[in-house]
Design an enzyme around this catalytic site. Structure first.
Site, PDB file in Angstrom:
ATOM      1  N   TYR A   1     -21.857  33.645  78.159  1.00  0.00           N
ATOM      2  CA  TYR A   1     -23.231  34.151  78.084  1.00  0.00           C
ATOM      3  C   TYR A   1     -24.082  33.688  79.258  1.00  0.00           C
ATOM      4  O   TYR A   1     -25.247  34.067  79.354  1.00  0.00           O
ATOM      5  CB  TYR A   1     -23.877  33.763  76.753  1.00  0.00           C
ATOM      6  CG  TYR A   1     -23.282  34.509  75.587  1.00  0.00           C
ATOM      7  CD1 TYR A   1     -21.921  34.715  75.509  1.00  0.00           C
ATOM      8  CD2 TYR A   1     -24.079  35.018  74.584  1.00  0.00           C
ATOM      9  CE1 TYR A   1     -21.353  35.397  74.463  1.00  0.00           C
ATOM     10  CE2 TYR A   1     -23.515  35.708  73.525  1.00  0.00           C
ATOM     11  CZ  TYR A   1     -22.156  35.887  73.465  1.00  0.00           C
ATOM     12  OH  TYR A   1     -21.601  36.569  72.426  1.00  0.00           O
TER      13      TYR A   1
ATOM     14  N   LYS B   1     -11.045  27.577  70.886  1.00  0.00           N
ATOM     15  CA  LYS B   1      -9.777  28.207  71.261  1.00  0.00           C
ATOM     16  C   LYS B   1      -9.119  27.317  72.315  1.00  0.00           C
ATOM     17  O   LYS B   1      -8.684  27.768  73.381  1.00  0.00           O
ATOM     18  CB  LYS B   1     -10.077  29.619  71.791  1.00  0.00           C
ATOM     19  CG  LYS B   1      -8.886  30.525  71.840  1.00  0.00           C
ATOM     20  CD  LYS B   1      -8.398  30.967  70.477  1.00  0.00           C
ATOM     21  CE  LYS B   1      -7.118  31.782  70.654  1.00  0.00           C
ATOM     22  NZ  LYS B   1      -6.408  31.987  69.378  1.00  0.00           N
TER      23      LYS B   1
ATOM     24  N   ASP C   1      -9.808  31.204  65.544  1.00  0.00           N
ATOM     25  CA  ASP C   1      -9.273  32.361  64.817  1.00  0.00           C
ATOM     26  C   ASP C   1      -8.945  31.967  63.382  1.00  0.00           C
ATOM     27  O   ASP C   1      -9.242  32.696  62.425  1.00  0.00           O
ATOM     28  CB  ASP C   1      -8.062  32.972  65.546  1.00  0.00           C
ATOM     29  CG  ASP C   1      -7.121  31.916  66.134  1.00  0.00           C
ATOM     30  OD1 ASP C   1      -7.509  30.738  66.195  1.00  0.00           O
ATOM     31  OD2 ASP C   1      -6.000  32.282  66.527  1.00  0.00           O
TER      32      ASP C   1
ATOM     33  N   ASP D   1     -21.464  33.144  68.223  1.00  0.00           N
ATOM     34  CA  ASP D   1     -22.132  34.429  68.040  1.00  0.00           C
ATOM     35  C   ASP D   1     -21.387  35.241  66.984  1.00  0.00           C
ATOM     36  O   ASP D   1     -21.976  35.780  66.036  1.00  0.00           O
ATOM     37  CB  ASP D   1     -22.148  35.167  69.392  1.00  0.00           C
ATOM     38  CG  ASP D   1     -23.075  36.361  69.399  1.00  0.00           C
ATOM     39  OD1 ASP D   1     -23.789  36.574  68.396  1.00  0.00           O
ATOM     40  OD2 ASP D   1     -23.086  37.096  70.404  1.00  0.00           O
TER      41      ASP D   1
END
Ligand code: NAI
Length: 480
Positions: A129, A176, A209, A233
Site C-alpha cells: 500500500y 505469509k 491463509d 485489509d
C-alpha cells in the site's frame, strides 16, 4: 464528565454524510462536548482538480485537532489519482489500523451465538500500500512491498497494548513468512521479539491463509490478530462478514500524533442518499473516538444504546428487508435508548490504550555494515534464455561480476533446471562476484549496467548484499 474537544470531521463520499452525520448527532446528544471542524476530502476534492484528494485546509485542521471522525472516501480505480484514504493515513503516519468485531445482539449471521469478539490490528502505511508501482515493460508491472522493522515493531506493540487495555490474553500474528521470508518474515520475527516484553499475553504465529481458514472454521478462538497491511485489509473485511457485515465494523487509524476513526466500509455508492445505510459501523467508530478522548462512560453508554436498539429488533435494510428503518430513524432509536443497558452485549472493561509517545529507538541493525556481492539487473528481452545468456556473458567479459543465473518472474530459466515456465519479456539477470575478482564497489555496478545496457535495455537494478555474512536477498525458484 464532559470535555470541550475539537474534532475534525470529514463527512466523505456516498453514504458518508448520512452515517457520519448520524454519528455526530449521537455524540452531540450524549453531551460529549465535541466541537466539530467540518472539512472535505475525496471525490469533491478530486473533482475540483486536486490530485491528492485532500485539501491543505483539511490537513491543517487535522494537524491542529489531532482527532478525526472520517467518512469513506471514494478512490478512482485504475490510473490517475492516489487513494485519499491512504494519503491521509500516510501523511499523519497513523501506522496501526485497529478493527474490532464483536457479535451484536439480534444481528443475524451464520456465526451468531459463537461469541465472536476479536480485533484485527493491521500495519497501515507500508507494504504494497506504499503504492510504489512501475510498469517495467509494456507487458509486466511491478509493485514494491516495503516493510520496515520500525513499522512492524510499532504495530505489534499496539496489538499487545490493546490486548492489555481490553483484558485480552492472546495475540496471534498472521503472515505469509513461509513465502516472503524477508518482508512478511520481518513482521513475524519482530512480533516474536516484541512478544517477549509481554509475558502476560500468549503470543503465536499462524500463516495468513490458514488464518483465513481458521477464521471461518472457529473464529471464537482469536482475540487479537496482528498482520501486515494487505493481509489485514482482506482479513478485516472477512471478520466484518462474520458478525453481520460491513454495516457493523468500526475502525481506528492510530499514530503517535493523530487518531482517525472510520468504519471499515466504503462509500457504498449504490445506496447513497436514500436514508437506508446502516450507521452502526461509524457509531461504533465514534465510541472508539470517545474512548480515545478519555470519555469511557460516554463510549459505553453509546455501545449499550446501540446494542439495546438491535435487541429491540430495530434494524436497517442491510439486516432485514421487512420492517427496516432508515438511517435517521435508527439513529433516533439509539439516542432514545441512552442510559439503557443492553442485556446481551458482552461488554468489556476498557482501560485507556497506552501508545508509545516517541518513535521507536533506531534498531540496533541500523549501522550494520553491508557487503556488496553482486547485482540483479532486470532487462527487457524477448529472446530465449540461452541466447540472452550468451549475449550477457559476452557483454560482461572482463567485469568483476559473472552471470550466475537468469530467472523469469522468479523461476530460474538459465542455466535451465528443467522447468518449463511461460516466458514474459522481463528477465532478472543475477550477477555475482567472480572468484578471483577484488571486492566490488559501486563503480563496478555502474560498469556492469553499461555493459548489460549495451546488450539489452535494463529498467531496474538491485544490488546484492550480505548483512552480517548472511545473504540479504532470496534465491530464485530452482536456484541452487
Ligand atoms: P463498500 O464498503 O462501499 O460496499 C460494499 C458492500 O457493502 C455494498 O454492497 C454496500 O452497499 C454495502 N455496505 C457498505 N457499507 C454499508 C452500510 N453502512 N450500510 C449498508 N450497506 C453497506 O465497498 P466498495 O463497493 O468496494 O467501495 C466503494 C467505494 O468506497 C470505492 O471507491 C472504494 O475505494 C471506497 N472505499 C473507501 C474506504 C474508506 O474510505 N475507508 C474503504 C473501502 C472502500
Amino acid at each position: 464528565m464532559t470535555t470541550n474537544r475539537r474534532v475534525t470531521v470529514i463527512p466523505g463520499d456516498g453514504i458518508g454524510p448520512e452515517v457520519v452525520g448520524a454519528t455526530q448527532r449521537a455524540l452531540d446528544a450524549l453531551g460529549a462536548g465535541i466541537t466539530w471542524e467540518r472539512c472535505e476530502a475525496g471525490a469533491v476534492s478530486f473533482r475540483r482538480g486536486l490530485a491528492t484528494g485532500v485539501p491543505a485546509e483539511t490537513l491543517a485542521s487535522i494537524r491542529d485537532t489531532r482527532v478525526v471522525l472520517k467518512g469513506p472516501l471514494e478512490t478512482p480505480v485504475g490510473y490517475g489519482e492516489k487513494s485519499a484514504n491512504v494519503t491521509l493515513r500516510k501523511l499523519f503516519e497513523t501506522y496501526a489500523n485497529v478493527r474490532p468485531v464483536r457479535e451484536l445482539p439480534g444481528v443475524p449471521s451464520p456465526f451468531a451465538g459463537r461469541g465472536i469478539d476479536l480485533v484485527v490490528v493491521r500495519e497501515n502505511v507500508e507494504d504494497l500500500y506504499a503504492g510504489i508501482e512501475h510498469q517495467q515493460t509494456p507487458t509486466v508491472a511491478q509493485c514494491l512491498k516495503l516493510i520496515s522493522r520500525q513499522g512492524c515493531e510499532k504495530t505489534a506493540r499496539v496489538a499487545f497494548e490493546l490486548a492489555r487495555a481490553e483484558g485480552r490474553r492472546r495475540v496471534t500474528c498472521a503472515t505469509k513468512a513461509n513465502i516472503m521470508k524477508l518482508t512478511e518474515g520481518l513482521m513475524k520475527r519482530t512480533f516474536e521479539e516484541v512478544a517477549r516484553e509481554y509475558p502476560d499475553i500468549q503470543a503465536d504465529h499462524v500463516l495468513v491463509d490458514n488464518c483465513a481458514h481458521q477464521l471461518v472454521r472457529a473464529p471464537e478462538q482469536f482475540e487479537v490478530i496482528v498482520t501486515t497491511n494487505m493481509n489485514g485489509d482482506i482479513l478485516s473485511d472477512l471478520t466484518s462478514g462474520l458478525i453481520g457485515g460491513l454495516g457493523f465494523a468500526p475502525g481506528a487509524n492510530l499514530g503517535r500524533d493523530v487518531a482517525m476513526f472510520e468504519a471499515v466500509h466504503g462509500s457504498a455508492p449504490t445506496i447513497a442518499g436514500q436514508n437506508i445505510a446502516n450507521p452502526t459501523a461509524v457509531m461504533l467508530s465514534g465510541a472508539m473516538l470517545l474512548r480515545h478522548l478519555g470519555l469511557l462512560t460516554h463510549a459505553s453508554t453509546l455501545e449499550h444504546a446501540l446494542a439495546a436498539t438491535l435487541e429491540d429488533g430495530i434494524f436497517t435494510r442491510d439486516v432485514t428487508a421487512k420492517g427496516a428503518v432508515g438511517t435517521a430513524e435508527f439513529t433516533d432509536a439509539v439516542i432514545a435508548r441512552f442510559g439503557r443497558r443492553a442485556e446481551r452485549l458482552r461488554a468489556r472493561d476498557h482501560r485507556p490504550l497506552v501508545l508509545p509517545t516517541e518513535a521507536p529507538a533506531p534498531p540496533a541493525a541500523l549501522h550494520t555494515p553491508m557487503a556488496l556481492v553482486g547485482a540483479d539487473v532486470f532487462v527487457r528481452a524477448t529472446d530465449m534464455p540461452d541466447a540472452l545468456a550468451d549475449a550477457l556473458v559476452k557483454a560482461t567479459e572482463g567485469s568483476p561480476f559473472r552471470l550466475k543465473m537468469i530467472s523469469n518472474r522468479g523461476t530460474q530459466v538459465w542455466p535451465s533446471p528443467g522447468a518449463l515456465p511461460d516466458l514474459v519479456d522481463h528477465h532478472r539477470c543475477r550477477f555475482v562476484r567472480r572468484d578471483n575478482a577484488a571486492t566490488p564497489d559501486d563503480r563496478d555496478v555502474l560498469d556492469l549496467l553499461a555493459r548489460v545496457g549495451a546488450a539489452r535495455p535494463w529498467m531496474h537494478v538491485e544490488k546484492l548484499h550480505t548483512i552480517d555474512g548472511a545473504p540479504a536477498y532470496t534465491r530464485a525458484q530452482g536456484e541452487d
